[in-house]
Write a protein that holds these residues in place. Sequence first.
Motif, short mmCIF file in Angstrom:
data_model
loop_
_atom_site.label_atom_id
_atom_site.label_comp_id
_atom_site.label_asym_id
_atom_site.label_seq_id
_atom_site.Cartn_x
_atom_site.Cartn_y
_atom_site.Cartn_z
N VAL A 128 69.12 14.89 42.59
CA VAL A 128 68.56 14.22 43.75
C VAL A 128 68.82 12.72 43.69
O VAL A 128 69.00 12.07 44.72
CB VAL A 128 67.05 14.52 43.88
CG1 VAL A 128 66.22 13.71 42.92
CG2 VAL A 128 66.57 14.29 45.30
N VAL A 129 68.88 12.15 42.50
CA VAL A 129 69.13 10.71 42.36
C VAL A 129 70.52 10.33 42.83
O VAL A 129 70.71 9.29 43.45
CB VAL A 129 68.91 10.27 40.90
CG1 VAL A 129 69.41 8.85 40.69
CG2 VAL A 129 67.45 10.35 40.52
N VAL A 130 71.52 11.19 42.56
CA VAL A 130 72.88 10.86 42.97
C VAL A 130 73.20 11.35 44.38
O VAL A 130 74.31 11.17 44.88
CB VAL A 130 73.92 11.45 41.97
CG1 VAL A 130 73.71 10.86 40.60
CG2 VAL A 130 73.86 12.96 41.93
N GLY A 131 72.22 11.97 45.04
CA GLY A 131 72.37 12.33 46.44
C GLY A 131 73.25 13.52 46.72
O GLY A 131 73.80 13.66 47.82
N GLU A 132 73.40 14.41 45.75
CA GLU A 132 74.20 15.60 46.00
C GLU A 132 73.31 16.70 46.59
O GLU A 132 72.47 16.42 47.42
CB GLU A 132 74.90 16.03 44.70
CG GLU A 132 75.93 15.00 44.25
CD GLU A 132 76.79 15.48 43.12
OE1 GLU A 132 76.63 16.64 42.67
OE2 GLU A 132 77.64 14.70 42.66
N SER A 133 73.49 17.94 46.16
CA SER A 133 72.70 19.02 46.73
C SER A 133 71.23 18.78 46.42
O SER A 133 70.81 18.85 45.28
CB SER A 133 73.14 20.37 46.16
OG SER A 133 72.38 21.41 46.70
N LEU A 134 70.44 18.50 47.46
CA LEU A 134 69.07 18.07 47.25
C LEU A 134 68.05 19.21 47.29
O LEU A 134 66.86 18.95 47.16
CB LEU A 134 68.70 17.03 48.31
CG LEU A 134 69.60 15.80 48.35
CD1 LEU A 134 69.16 14.85 49.44
CD2 LEU A 134 69.61 15.09 47.01
N LEU A 135 68.52 20.42 47.51
CA LEU A 135 67.59 21.54 47.59
C LEU A 135 67.89 22.54 46.48
O LEU A 135 69.03 22.83 46.19
CB LEU A 135 67.73 22.24 48.95
CG LEU A 135 67.51 21.33 50.16
CD1 LEU A 135 67.80 22.11 51.43
CD2 LEU A 135 66.10 20.79 50.18
N SER A 136 66.84 23.06 45.90
CA SER A 136 66.99 24.06 44.85
C SER A 136 67.85 25.22 45.34
O SER A 136 67.60 25.76 46.42
CB SER A 136 65.63 24.59 44.44
OG SER A 136 65.77 25.79 43.70
N PRO A 137 68.87 25.63 44.58
CA PRO A 137 69.70 26.76 45.00
C PRO A 137 68.86 28.00 45.28
O PRO A 137 69.16 28.77 46.20
CB PRO A 137 70.61 26.97 43.78
CG PRO A 137 70.72 25.62 43.16
CD PRO A 137 69.34 25.02 43.34
N ARG A 138 67.81 28.20 44.52
CA ARG A 138 66.94 29.37 44.73
C ARG A 138 66.21 29.29 46.06
O ARG A 138 65.88 30.30 46.67
CB ARG A 138 65.89 29.46 43.62
CG ARG A 138 66.40 29.92 42.29
CD ARG A 138 65.25 30.01 41.31
NE ARG A 138 64.21 30.93 41.79
CZ ARG A 138 63.00 30.99 41.27
NH1 ARG A 138 62.65 30.18 40.29
NH2 ARG A 138 62.13 31.86 41.74
N ALA A 139 65.93 28.08 46.52
CA ALA A 139 65.04 27.93 47.66
C ALA A 139 65.73 27.49 48.95
O ALA A 139 65.11 27.52 50.01
CB ALA A 139 63.96 26.91 47.31
N THR A 140 67.00 27.11 48.90
CA THR A 140 67.68 26.63 50.09
C THR A 140 67.63 27.64 51.23
O THR A 140 67.32 27.31 52.37
CB THR A 140 69.14 26.29 49.78
OG1 THR A 140 69.18 25.28 48.79
CG2 THR A 140 69.85 25.79 51.03
N ARG A 141 67.93 28.90 50.93
CA ARG A 141 67.94 29.92 51.97
C ARG A 141 66.56 30.08 52.59
O ARG A 141 66.41 30.31 53.78
CB ARG A 141 68.40 31.26 51.39
CG ARG A 141 69.79 31.22 50.76
CD ARG A 141 70.88 30.91 51.77
NE ARG A 141 72.18 30.78 51.13
CZ ARG A 141 73.31 30.53 51.75
NH1 ARG A 141 73.30 30.37 53.06
NH2 ARG A 141 74.44 30.42 51.10
#
Length: 229
Positions: A128-141
């Motif tokens: 989250v600090v580097v601004g990449e994928s900000l959502l947990s892979p488990r929870a994005t869907r």
Amino acid sequence: MNESPTVSDIRVVLVDDQVLVRAGLRALVDAEPGMTVVGEAGDGDAAVAVVTRERPDVVLMDIRMPGSDGLDATRRISADAALADVHVVVLTTFEEDDYVFEAIRGGAAGFLVKDTEPAELLRAIRTVVVGESLLSPRATRSLVEAFATHAKPTALSPELDVLTDREREVMRLVAAGCTNTEIAERLFVSSATAKTHVSRAMIKLGARDRAQLVVFAYETGLATPGWQA
């Protein structure tokens, strides 16, 4: 398994009304090289105060707390221009989808379920600090499904006129929960190119982070309830 982005000196604030939960998180974070807990809070008002004072990189925010809750605290932190570099990550359970939806609308950078493995939580902080994928892979869907349930179809907003056709296409894929790698595979471009398109869309629309880009996609009609990539 992908390695975590390398970032040092990450300052973290913990917000949870349970002292034992905060103690466990503090032990985990402080034991990780390059991370330090700089403050704790047990309710929303105290959270805003400590975040304003410490200006951390990441806030791990519980939602349900007595008095001022995590939703209110997230909105207040997000609304403060002086705290623009603070990333709020909500800690929740799948049973709280309504709360997660409101937290993302209120400015949270993403969320993690409370039973997340320690290593995954630490990776999420760095990510989250580097601004990449900000959502947990488990929870994005799950988040995407929450938007599909709550968002109302609307006419395509003229605000999207600042985007190129490719940026709109990329934004729709972000709203569908696709990672940069998945976007690259669908569009036959490199991951770096996909990331650049996402970043440009965020800049043009004034989105604070990737999660807010998802919000914007639904609220402007670019993505609609029930649509899947």
